[in-house]
Motif scaffolding. Structure first.
Motif, PDB file in Angstrom:
ATOM      1  N   ILE A  93       0.834  -1.207   0.000  1.00 59.86           N
ATOM      2  CA  ILE A  93       0.000   0.000   0.000  1.00 59.86           C
ATOM      3  C   ILE A  93       0.866   1.253   0.000  1.00 59.86           C
ATOM      4  O   ILE A  93       0.601   2.208  -0.728  1.00 59.86           O
ATOM      5  CB  ILE A  93      -0.950  -0.008   1.206  1.00 59.86           C
ATOM      6  CG1 ILE A  93      -1.915  -1.203   1.108  1.00 59.86           C
ATOM      7  CG2 ILE A  93      -1.736   1.299   1.286  1.00 59.86           C
ATOM      8  CD1 ILE A  93      -2.861  -1.316   2.274  1.00 59.86           C
ATOM      9  N   ARG A  94       1.916   1.247   0.839  1.00 59.76           N
ATOM     10  CA  ARG A  94       2.764   2.447   0.902  1.00 59.76           C
ATOM     11  C   ARG A  94       3.436   2.715  -0.433  1.00 59.76           C
ATOM     12  O   ARG A  94       3.544   3.870  -0.867  1.00 59.76           O
ATOM     13  CB  ARG A  94       3.824   2.278   2.005  1.00 59.76           C
ATOM     14  CG  ARG A  94       4.706   3.524   2.174  1.00 59.76           C
ATOM     15  CD  ARG A  94       3.878   4.723   2.580  1.00 59.76           C
ATOM     16  NE  ARG A  94       4.632   5.972   2.565  1.00 59.76           N
ATOM     17  CZ  ARG A  94       4.708   6.806   1.533  1.00 59.76           C
ATOM     18  NH1 ARG A  94       4.067   6.510   0.400  1.00 59.76           N
ATOM     19  NH2 ARG A  94       5.390   7.929   1.609  1.00 59.76           N
ATOM     20  N   ASN A  95       3.869   1.673  -1.133  1.00 57.02           N
ATOM     21  CA  ASN A  95       4.496   1.873  -2.441  1.00 57.02           C
ATOM     22  C   ASN A  95       3.477   2.329  -3.482  1.00 57.02           C
ATOM     23  O   ASN A  95       3.841   2.991  -4.456  1.00 57.02           O
ATOM     24  CB  ASN A  95       5.169   0.590  -2.899  1.00 57.02           C
ATOM     25  CG  ASN A  95       6.389   0.250  -2.068  1.00 57.02           C
ATOM     26  OD1 ASN A  95       6.962   1.122  -1.403  1.00 57.02           O
ATOM     27  ND2 ASN A  95       6.788  -1.018  -2.075  1.00 57.02           N
ATOM     28  N   ALA A  96       2.213   1.950  -3.279  1.00 57.65           N
ATOM     29  CA  ALA A  96       1.170   2.359  -4.226  1.00 57.65           C
ATOM     30  C   ALA A  96       0.664   3.762  -3.954  1.00 57.65           C
ATOM     31  O   ALA A  96      -0.114   4.298  -4.744  1.00 57.65           O
ATOM     32  CB  ALA A  96       0.005   1.370  -4.170  1.00 57.65           C
ATOM     33  N   LEU A  97       1.095   4.371  -2.835  1.00 57.23           N
ATOM     34  CA  LEU A  97       0.654   5.706  -2.463  1.00 57.23           C
ATOM     35  C   LEU A  97       1.776   6.697  -2.767  1.00 57.23           C
ATOM     36  O   LEU A  97       2.675   6.911  -1.959  1.00 57.23           O
ATOM     37  CB  LEU A  97       0.313   5.730  -0.974  1.00 57.23           C
ATOM     38  CG  LEU A  97      -0.483   6.904  -0.421  1.00 57.23           C
ATOM     39  CD1 LEU A  97      -1.871   6.962  -1.055  1.00 57.23           C
ATOM     40  CD2 LEU A  97      -0.594   6.804   1.087  1.00 57.23           C
ATOM     41  N   PRO A  98       1.771   7.301  -3.946  1.00 54.79           N
ATOM     42  CA  PRO A  98       2.902   8.143  -4.370  1.00 54.79           C
ATOM     43  C   PRO A  98       2.897   9.530  -3.744  1.00 54.79           C
ATOM     44  O   PRO A  98       2.886  10.549  -4.436  1.00 54.79           O
ATOM     45  CB  PRO A  98       2.724   8.202  -5.889  1.00 54.79           C
ATOM     46  CG  PRO A  98       1.256   8.085  -6.087  1.00 54.79           C
ATOM     47  CD  PRO A  98       0.752   7.183  -4.994  1.00 54.79           C
ATOM     48  N   LEU A  99       2.905   9.572  -2.412  1.00 53.27           N
ATOM     49  CA  LEU A  99       3.023  10.823  -1.670  1.00 53.27           C
ATOM     50  C   LEU A  99       4.273  10.741  -0.807  1.00 53.27           C
ATOM     51  O   LEU A  99       4.554   9.691  -0.215  1.00 53.27           O
ATOM     52  CB  LEU A  99       1.793  11.055  -0.788  1.00 53.27           C
ATOM     53  CG  LEU A  99       0.434  11.152  -1.501  1.00 53.27           C
ATOM     54  CD1 LEU A  99      -0.687  11.256  -0.487  1.00 53.27           C
ATOM     55  CD2 LEU A  99       0.400  12.337  -2.451  1.00 53.27           C
ATOM     56  N   GLN A 100       5.001  11.850  -0.701  1.00 49.81           N
ATOM     57  CA  GLN A 100       6.262  11.851   0.029  1.00 49.81           C
ATOM     58  C   GLN A 100       6.258  12.929   1.111  1.00 49.81           C
ATOM     59  O   GLN A 100       5.686  14.009   0.911  1.00 49.81           O
ATOM     60  CB  GLN A 100       7.440  12.093  -0.935  1.00 49.81           C
ATOM     61  CG  GLN A 100       7.584  11.054  -2.026  1.00 49.81           C
ATOM     62  CD  GLN A 100       7.813   9.659  -1.490  1.00 49.81           C
ATOM     63  OE1 GLN A 100       8.445   9.490  -0.445  1.00 49.81           O
ATOM     64  NE2 GLN A 100       7.310   8.661  -2.189  1.00 49.81           N
TER      65      GLN A 100
END
Length: 697
Positions: free
Chosen positions: A229-236
């Motif tokens: 999920i974290r890799n699929a969430l392109p927010l930094q």
């Protein structure tokens, strides 16, 4: 007794006296006299201020009896009743007695003066916005602004103020969408400096500092892999909080998880905790992943074109493979490309059956609504040298389910007539594999030869269609033919014709990296066709080989440079032992334009083209498109030779210009060409015309 009760007693006494006087005026009853207060009065209290003016017993005794005040009222007279309406009597005026006119008779035209007053605004105004330009929100604000949409006209100042209030709320939403949570907006209206001048609506925006992401977390069940999920969430962290980026990131989570084995994922609400001191926002996204899943079986409902068993033949996955929504979409597209459905949809259904690793098997439910199976089609064309070509076909695409089509095609042209019956099984036991069996009876009469032919052919193929263009295509099969052919024309056909009985094994392999089947604009294609041929009437064996290649190079958005080449060779067998219909010819709309069909190459003593054992062709086109119309200048070269290898000598050249009418089913082509080195002795035309569907190559 206090002062309050004394006042109350006075009021009641006054009321009693008034009631008595009214009774005396309206009745004839005699009221007994009230005894003097001195005779029956009780002793006075010590405090004179507490002494009552009249006792309750004396007051009650002074009131007249109730019966004496309830005499029936006198009958009112008409003169004494002002509310009485006068009696309506008939008049002698015929207009008053006439019935009301119908509603259609009234003039219902709008009040022109009122309409004019509403159409003309009472005031004009100008809008000035400060503070949005620096944060690049002007372009988003203008199309949504109530003031801007009013075009500087309003009925009054109140309407301008209302629009400004709407814009204040709009700007605050836009600021927050870009991470400016502390922004402020103020609006002022300035009266015109001169009479009749515009009111100025001045909006001042103070964005304040932008907030950036702090922590980024997902509240979800464990996944495989753990960071899915974290890799699929392109927010930094440190990235500015922009609403569109957040929405796109959350949509990406749903897409990636459905491609990674989670068909029932649900993306929930987000939570952003703002820290005004650090100007950061900690982001948390709730995700319900559902069970990890693998492909199971198939189910079907609705008005079926074919059963669920045949659906399995269209898939590109096996039972037990990890669920991937892209493969489900691919299956749906394959179902659509069959052309058998009015509507079709595919959705996963949980089964409650789990594999050893804890993943759940899901079935694919296909919702079918079959469409009409029967189709009637026609095609018309014209080429110089080939004449008019017209074909009509009838087909039932599901005559023999699943996907078993029966096709009957008739050709009626100036130089070709025939009838063909074809059985075709699409997706035969496997995706994209087609089995076809056909029989045909044809008559061809060209300047180069005339032939009556009956043949039976079968093939197994993987081919492209306009709906499903493939990179690799291939075919192999058989062709059994019996024909009577001659090269001396119609007049001498009965004396000069020969009988041919042949068996062939045509095989073709093609590679296509173009972007369109009928109208390519970029990419390239290449193909090789090899056909071993055996003459059953003593002509020996030969191998016919043809190589084709084409390339498409875009020149901006409107133009394409297209080039092609063809090389053909027949090995083995002598030219006169090979049926004329199986030889190699050049010239015509799909070959070297400007020359008649199959008229380039060796000729006999009578000037009739005999065809050859080798062939070379090349073409270049410049395709320029303007909307639905295109202009195509072109140049072609080519020649066929009696030798088994092309000598590239005596190349014939044709050039011309074409027009294209682009439609939703492909371009309609009209080409006009002329030969450069025309040979008048062979009857070559000065101008050649070609009409058809699709590009020349």
């Amino acid at each position: 007794m206090t002062a309050g009760p004394v006042m109350l007693g006075l009021g009641l006494l006054a009321t009693a006296v008034q009631a008595q006087e009214m009774a005396q005026e309206t009745t004839a009853v005699e009221v007994p006299a009230v005894k003097p207060a001195q005779e029956e009065a009780p002793p006075l209290p010590d405090n004179p201020q507490d002494a009552p003016i009249i006792t309750d017993d004396d007051f009650n005794a002074a009131l007249p009896p109730i019966e004496a005040t309830t005499a029936p009222p006198a009958e009112p007279t008409p003169e004494a009743t002002p509310d009485t309406l006068p009696e309506v009597t008939a008049t002698d005026d015929p207009e008053l007695d006439a019935p009301l006119p119908a509603l259609e008779g009234y003039d219902v035209q709008p009040n022109q003066m009122a309409a004019t007053e509403e159409a003309l605004p009472e005031i004009r105004y100008v809008t000035v916005v400060d503070g949005l330009h620096d944060i690049h929100l002007n372009d988003e604000f203008k199309p949504l602004s109530a003031l801007m949409n009013g075009k500087g006209k309003a009925a009054n100042v109140a309407q301008v103020r209302a629009r400004a209030t709407e814009d204040e709320a709009l700007i605050l939403r836009l600021l927050k969408s870009q991470g400016y949570y502390d922004g402020t907006v103020t609006t002022s209206l300035a009266q015109p400096s001169e009479a009749g001048g515009p009111v100025q609506a001045h909006i001042v925006v103070t964005p304040g500092p932008a907030y950036h992401f702090g922590l980024i977390m997902a509240d979800a069940q464990p996944t495989l892999p753990p960071d899915l999920i974290r890799n699929a969430l392109p927010l930094q962290p440190g990235e500015q909080i922009i609403a569109t980026h957040v929405l796109a990131a959350e949509a990406n989570v749903s897409v990636v998880l459905q491609q990674s084995g989670y068909p029932f994922v649900k993306v929930g609400e987000r939570d952003i905790l703002l820290d005004g001191a650090k100007l950061t926002g900690d982001y948390t996204l709730k995700v319900d992943t559902g069970h990890r899943a693998r492909f199971g079986g198939f189910k079907s409902d609705g008005k079926e074109a074919f059963s669920a068993d045949h659906v399995a033949a269209l898939t590109r996955f096996e039972k037990g493979d990890l669920y991937d929504n892209r493969k489900v979409d691919d299956l749906r597209e394959a179902l659509v490309s069959t052309g058998l459905f009015r509507s079709v949809a595919v959705e996963p259904v949980a089964t409650g059956i789990f594999a050893a690793d804890g993943s759940e098997y899901v079935d694919l439910l296909v919702h079918q609504q079959r469409g009409p199976y029967r189709t009637i089609a026609g095609e018309f064309g014209y080429n110089t040298g080939e004449g008019v070509t017209a074909t009509a076909s009838w087909q039932n695409r599901n005559k023999f389910p699943p996907e078993g089509a029966l096709i009957i095609t008739a050709a009626l042209g100036t130089q070709e007539q025939g009838l063909t019956t074809t059985f075709r099984r699409s997706n035969a036991k496997k995706r994209d594999r087609t089995f076809q069996l056909s029989s045909a009876l044809t008559h061809n009469i060209y300047d180069s030869y005339e032939a009556y032919t009956f043949n039976v052919a079968g093939s197994v193929a993987r081919v492209s269609t306009p709906l499903w263009q493939k990179v690799w295509t291939w075919s192999y099969g058989f062709d059994l033919a019996a024909s009577r052919e001659a090269t001396d024309g119609v007049v001498n056909f009965s004396d000069a014709a020969d009988n041919y009985y042949i068996a062939a094994l045509p095989t073709k392999l093609a590679y296509d990296r173009s972007d369109s089947l009928l109208n390519p604009a970029t990419g390239y294609r290449a193909s090789a066709e090899v056909t071993p041929l055996i003459s059953l009437s003593g002509g020996g064996a030969s191998i016919r080989t043809v190589f084709d290649a084409s390339y498409y190079y875009p020149m901006g958005n409107k133009a394409v440079i297209a080039a092609r080449s063809r090389l053909g060779v027949i090995y083995g067998g002598e030219l006169d032992k090979i049926p004329p219909s199986r030889r190699l010819y050049a010239g015509g709309g799909g070959s070297v334009r400007g020359y008649s069909y199959q008229q380039l190459g060796p000729h006999d003593a009578t000037g009739t083209a005999t065809g050859g054992l080798s062939l070379f062709e090349a073409s270049v086109e410049y395709r320029y498109r303007m909307g639905d119309i295109g202009i195509v200048p072109f140049i072609d070269i080519g020649q066929s030779y009696a030798s088994t290898t092309p000598s590239f000598s005596d190349l014939r050249v044709g050039f011309g210009i074409g027009a294209r009418l682009y439609t939703n089913f492909g371009p309609i082509r009209i080409d006009v060409a002329t030969p450069v080195n025309r040979d008048k002795s062979n009857g070559e035309p000065q101008i050649a015309l070609y009409v058809g569907i699709g590009q020349a190559f």
